[in-house]
Design an enzyme around this catalytic site. Structure first.
Site, PDB file in Angstrom:
ATOM      1  N   LYS A  22      -8.624 -63.059  -6.175  1.00  0.00           N
ATOM      2  CA  LYS A  22      -6.967 -63.349  -6.374  1.00  0.00           C
ATOM      3  C   LYS A  22      -7.053 -64.673  -6.970  1.00  0.00           C
ATOM      4  O   LYS A  22      -6.421 -64.858  -8.265  1.00  0.00           O
ATOM      5  CB  LYS A  22      -6.042 -63.138  -5.284  1.00  0.00           C
ATOM      6  CG  LYS A  22      -5.073 -64.090  -5.199  1.00  0.00           C
ATOM      7  CD  LYS A  22      -4.452 -63.698  -3.671  1.00  0.00           C
ATOM      8  CE  LYS A  22      -3.489 -64.813  -3.467  1.00  0.00           C
ATOM      9  NZ  LYS A  22      -3.825 -66.126  -3.092  1.00  0.00           N
ATOM     10  N   ASN A  23      -7.657 -65.723  -6.222  1.00  0.00           N
ATOM     11  CA  ASN A  23      -7.373 -67.219  -6.809  1.00  0.00           C
ATOM     12  C   ASN A  23      -8.094 -67.424  -7.723  1.00  0.00           C
ATOM     13  O   ASN A  23      -7.962 -68.617  -8.452  1.00  0.00           O
ATOM     14  CB  ASN A  23      -8.213 -67.946  -5.401  1.00  0.00           C
ATOM     15  CG  ASN A  23      -7.144 -67.664  -4.361  1.00  0.00           C
ATOM     16  OD1 ASN A  23      -5.754 -67.391  -4.431  1.00  0.00           O
ATOM     17  ND2 ASN A  23      -7.228 -68.200  -3.081  1.00  0.00           N
ATOM     18  N   CYS A 117       2.690 -69.537   0.521  1.00  0.00           N
ATOM     19  CA  CYS A 117       2.665 -69.278   1.720  1.00  0.00           C
ATOM     20  C   CYS A 117       2.905 -70.460   2.732  1.00  0.00           C
ATOM     21  O   CYS A 117       2.519 -71.477   2.502  1.00  0.00           O
ATOM     22  CB  CYS A 117       1.159 -68.505   2.355  1.00  0.00           C
ATOM     23  SG  CYS A 117       0.973 -66.936   2.126  1.00  0.00           S
ATOM     24  N   ARG A 122       1.450 -78.779   2.048  1.00  0.00           N
ATOM     25  CA  ARG A 122       0.982 -78.475   0.717  1.00  0.00           C
ATOM     26  C   ARG A 122       1.465 -79.373  -0.350  1.00  0.00           C
ATOM     27  O   ARG A 122       2.031 -78.708  -1.252  1.00  0.00           O
ATOM     28  CB  ARG A 122       1.143 -76.699   0.377  1.00  0.00           C
ATOM     29  CG  ARG A 122       0.670 -75.979   1.649  1.00  0.00           C
ATOM     30  CD  ARG A 122       0.650 -74.413   1.349  1.00  0.00           C
ATOM     31  NE  ARG A 122      -0.522 -74.064   0.472  1.00  0.00           N
ATOM     32  CZ  ARG A 122      -0.871 -72.629   0.025  1.00  0.00           C
ATOM     33  NH1 ARG A 122       0.150 -71.896   0.665  1.00  0.00           N
ATOM     34  NH2 ARG A 122      -1.770 -72.526  -0.760  1.00  0.00           N
ATOM     35  N   ASP A 309      -8.908 -68.944   4.758  1.00  0.00           N
ATOM     36  CA  ASP A 309      -8.156 -67.794   4.578  1.00  0.00           C
ATOM     37  C   ASP A 309      -8.567 -66.714   5.538  1.00  0.00           C
ATOM     38  O   ASP A 309      -7.981 -65.684   5.526  1.00  0.00           O
ATOM     39  CB  ASP A 309      -8.368 -67.342   3.108  1.00  0.00           C
ATOM     40  CG  ASP A 309      -7.261 -68.207   2.154  1.00  0.00           C
ATOM     41  OD1 ASP A 309      -6.549 -69.006   2.570  1.00  0.00           O
ATOM     42  OD2 ASP A 309      -7.572 -67.946   0.921  1.00  0.00           O
ATOM     43  N   ARG A 401       0.967 -59.601  -1.980  1.00  0.00           N
ATOM     44  CA  ARG A 401       0.735 -60.502  -2.931  1.00  0.00           C
ATOM     45  C   ARG A 401      -0.935 -60.582  -3.384  1.00  0.00           C
ATOM     46  O   ARG A 401      -1.332 -61.226  -4.411  1.00  0.00           O
ATOM     47  CB  ARG A 401       1.169 -61.722  -2.364  1.00  0.00           C
ATOM     48  CG  ARG A 401       2.606 -61.870  -2.230  1.00  0.00           C
ATOM     49  CD  ARG A 401       3.392 -63.049  -2.025  1.00  0.00           C
ATOM     50  NE  ARG A 401       3.249 -63.834  -3.294  1.00  0.00           N
ATOM     51  CZ  ARG A 401       4.000 -64.791  -3.744  1.00  0.00           C
ATOM     52  NH1 ARG A 401       4.863 -65.100  -2.846  1.00  0.00           N
ATOM     53  NH2 ARG A 401       3.708 -65.372  -4.834  1.00  0.00           N
TER      54      ARG A 401
END
Ligand code: UD1
Length: 422
Positions: A22-23, A117, A122, A309, A401
């Site tokens: 994903k990232n 999220c 952040r 994560d 997601r």
């Protein structure tokens, strides 16, 4: 709104194949803008965040099509706007990569401040510091970051915190900066390396990705290419932990074992059997467990440390460990939203500042649960699979997601999990 219904207590057994990261995908898709030419991206995960980025790029004028095998062809030559401020953009974290890509290609960009999220403050100050060092004028106005530069010039940039997002975003802009850029104290995550490999495949000159000093010679002419995204380290880790939590025996295919060393080491410390293999086509990892894990201590750290994560999924496993585990979250200050949900299942966890103390209990029991963010959702799925009785998990749009076909993959391993659409 969809929710999961899970009947726990079933041992996961069999094999699962890991999807693209994903990232990495969320950075590589916008990075295509830098070449101005068509690229074919393979092994992209079919997840909601990828669909959102695809929609954003399409709305900007890119031409995107899918090949029969699911690869994505992106032709960015029709992009005609440098301002992307809709709700789709502000809802996701990775939209910040549009800033580096547009600034690199067109020397101007206006991007809604990124969301994502709710796991901490952040900030994006390091992204902005890096782009300013490259010569961009940047202001934050009306909930958007506005960047503009007459020309970008290579610079030496020291990151005050190790940030995956800032490292990649600066790389994107620096590809187009004249001369040498050095990013010191850079993030070393596998997806940083993957983005660097993709940029090099387009003709860039990026060296040192995967170490804490990245050197780039910018200003080269880039071209289109075909590129396959690496397998998702976090999805693989999630299945490894789920196998251990259900005292299962699972072969996890399409992984890069070195990316998973921190997770493998911790699971082995818990008494779980982890073996690595190579079936001649792909690497795989096999995880098997037949008893309660031993308690272990975890500190989340930038790669190659234990990934933040997987802190939440790991806590779901340690909730039934023998003994007390201490889990220190060093990356995000508010990544314990899953704890009250695990407590509803009988877990005994207390939080003090950034440390959770997990007193292992013999069993968790099914309960009505609510996912507060992506990895909290993954943690609750693991806890529910391992628990006795039925659980429901609401707000699974967070899970969608980042996990491709999660319930199908789990069902194929023997889990009793249903998605219910209301
Ligand atoms: C990315 C990942 C996320 C993962 C995280 C850490 C994406 C889309 N998201 O998030 O899944 O959990 O890396 O591996 O790839 N920080 C600053 N200033 C900045 C940038 C970051 O202070 O400008 C701080 C953050 O608040 C955090 C730490 O640095 O405390 C690391 O954040 P970072 O690595 O940037 O995470 P994200 O890019 O947000």
């Amino acid at each position: 709104m969809a929710y999961y219904r899970i009947n726990g207590g079933k041992r996961l057994e069999g094999a699962v194949t890991i999807s693209g990261a994903k990232n990495a995908a969320l950075a590589i898709i916008p990075a295509v803008i830098l070449s101005g030419e068509s690229c074919l991206l393979e092994n992209l995960p079919e997840i909601e965040d990828v669909r959102i980025v695809e929609e954003i790029l399409t709305s900007m004028g890119a031409d995107i099509s899918r090949t029969p095998d699911g690869s994505m062809r992106i032709d960015p030559s029709g992009i005609s706007t440098f301002s992307v401020t809709g709700e789709m953009v502000s809802s996701m974290r990775a939209s910040y990569y549009l800033l580096g890509a547009l600034l690199g290609r067109y020397k101007k960009a206006e991007i809604a401040l990124p969301g994502g999220c709710a796991i901490g403050q952040r900030p994006i100050d390091q992204h902005i510091k890096g782009m300013r060092a490259l010569g961009a004028d940047i202001v934050i106005q009306g909930g958007a970051v506005k960047a503009r530069a007459d020309r970008l010039r290579g610079a030496e940039i020291y990151l005050d915190v190790v940030s995956v997002g800032a490292t990649i975003n600066i790389m994107l802009a620096a590809v187009a900066a004249e001369g040498q850029t050095i990013i010191a104290n850079a993030a070393k995550e596998p997806h940083v390396v993957d983005v660097a490999n993709f940029l090099n495949m387009m003709g860039a000159n990026v060296k040192g990705a995967g170490t804490d000093v990245i050197r780039m010679q910018g200003g080269r002419r880039l071209h289109g290419c075909t590129y396959a995204v690496i397998p998702d380290q976090i999805e693989a880790g999630t299945f490894m932990i789920a196998a251990a939590a259900t005292r299962g025996d699972v072969i996890i295919n399409n992984v890069i074992p070195t990316h998973l060393e921190a997770i493998s080491a911790k699971l082995m410390e818990c008494g779980v059997t982890v073996t690595e293999g190579d079936d001649g086509r792909d690497f795989f990892i096999r995880v098997s467990a037949d008893k309660r894990p031993r308690a272990v201590n975890i500190k989340t750290l930038p790669y190659p440390g234990f990934p933040t994560d997987l802190q939440q999924p790991m806590m779901a496993l340690l909730a039934t460990a023998e003994g007390n585990s201490f889990i220190m979250e060093n990356i995000f200050e508010n990544r314990f939203n899953h704890v009250p949900e695990l407590a509803k299942m009988g877990a005994s966890i207390s939080i003090s500042s950034r440390t959770a103390t997990v007193e292992g209990v013999e069993k968790l029991y099914g309960a009505p649960l609510c996912a507060s963010d992506l990895r909290a959702g993954a943690a609750l799925v693991i806890a529910a699979l391992a628990a006795e009785g039925e659980s429901t998990i609401s707000q699974i749009h967070f899970i969608d997601r980042g996990y491709e076909f999660l319930e199908q993959k789990l069902r194929a391993l023997g889990a009793d999990i249903m998605r219910i659409e209301e």
